[in-house]
Design an enzyme around this catalytic site. Structure first.
Site, short mmCIF file in Angstrom:
data_model
loop_
_atom_site.label_atom_id
_atom_site.label_comp_id
_atom_site.label_asym_id
_atom_site.label_seq_id
_atom_site.Cartn_x
_atom_site.Cartn_y
_atom_site.Cartn_z
N ASP A 78 0.81 -1.21 0.00
CA ASP A 78 0.00 0.00 0.00
C ASP A 78 0.85 1.26 0.00
O ASP A 78 2.07 1.22 0.22
CB ASP A 78 -0.95 0.01 1.21
N ASN A 148 -7.76 -4.03 13.95
CA ASN A 148 -9.12 -4.30 13.50
C ASN A 148 -9.19 -5.42 12.47
O ASN A 148 -10.22 -5.64 11.83
CB ASN A 148 -9.77 -3.04 12.95
N HIS A 150 -7.28 -5.69 9.68
CA HIS A 150 -6.98 -5.38 8.28
C HIS A 150 -5.62 -5.95 7.86
O HIS A 150 -4.73 -6.12 8.69
CB HIS A 150 -7.05 -3.87 8.01
N GLU A 155 -9.59 -2.56 4.94
CA GLU A 155 -10.27 -2.35 6.20
C GLU A 155 -11.49 -3.26 6.31
O GLU A 155 -11.95 -3.84 5.32
CB GLU A 155 -10.71 -0.88 6.30
#
Length: 279
Positions: A78, A148, A150, A155
């Protein structure tokens, strides 16, 4: 002792180690084995605090003359949207500082999914996917995991069939990453990221996780249902996925004894049938 035992056709491997240092050391062994077996391998790289110690070990091996990146190609997971490559907060800058500037990798072989405000994110994502295909696909994808769940910047609610695209970051991710930005410094709220389907196409996946703050996400990834609310759970679908975690990150797994026992038993098969074979 052999490092790999993926080619025997087993489920997701969960390897629990005592410390974060051991997670980094074992990860470095795996990356080194891939490069030695396939000097022109394509590596998928991750940013964040977890892989820093891995990159330090790889740099050390290069400096000792034990490892070369001369023919290696890399694709990062990313990059922040509309950020200059020379911005200290860019993932390009991170990779230069942590790895690229210290080894013999050719700059032209290092790719990140960049997208400026003048560029079309969809077209940029498609171009990145094509570059990966043109290089023959990713041999080994290194991953971290967010609190979380990811992977990359996929996400929660990300499609399990997603490809490289632009994503809006969750408030939790922005809060978790805010420690990396100075007071008053602009923090991007969007990023370009490889998709989950892109990650799953890598021949081998190596996920590193350390610390109690990752324990809940690790539990959901390994033993929870396959669902978009924990994107990392998609790794349950990958035949050659290895999860390297320390005891803190494993603290919510109720099956720890089984994973430790299975690791020892699977090692016996490795001893009989050899290491991972890179084509």
């Amino acid at each position: 002792m052999p490092v790999f035992y993926l080619d025997i056709g087993i489920d997701m491997q969960v390897i629990i180690l005592d410390t974060p240092e051991q997670v980094a050391e074992k990860s470095a062994q795996w990356v080194t084995e891939v490069i030695k077996q396939k000097p022109a391998a394509v590596l998928g790289l991750a940013t964040g605090s977890t892989p820093i110690s891995l990159y330090e070990l790889l740099v050390e091996q290069y400096r000792h003359g034990d490892l070369s990146f001369a023919d290696i190609t890399t694709f990062n997971l990313d990059e922040y949207h509309n950020i200059a490559a020379d911005n200290p907060q860019s993932y390009r800058s991170f990779m230069q500082k942590q790895l690229f500037d210290h080894v013999d990798i050719a700059p032209s072989r290092t790719y990140l999914p960049t997208c400026s405000s003048e560029q079309n994110p969809r077209l940029q994502g498609e171009a990145y996917e094509q570059k990966i295909k043109d290089k023959g696909g990713i041999d080994l994808q290194i991953l971290g995991i967010g609190a979380n769940g990811h992977i990359g910047f996929n996400e929660p609610t990300s499609s399990l069939s997603s490809r490289t695209r632009i994503k809006t970051l969750t408030k939790q991710t922005l809060t978790d990453n805010s420690r990396l930005f100075g007071q008053g410094e602009f923090q991007p709220t969007m990023a370009m990221t490889m998709g989950i389907a892109t990650i799953l196409e890598a021949s081998y996946v190596l996920l590193m996780a350390t610390g109690e703050n990752k324990a809940s996400a690790v539990k959901q990834m390994v033993t929870g249902p396959l669902n978009a609310m924990c994107p990392a759970s998609a790794l349950q679908l990958h035949q050659h996925a290895v999860i390297l975690i320390d005891k803190a990150a494993a603290s919510e797994l109720t099956e720890q004894d089984y994973f430790l026992w299975a690791d020892k038993e699977q090692q016996k098969v490795t001893d009989s049938h050899g290491l991972l074979t890179m084509c």
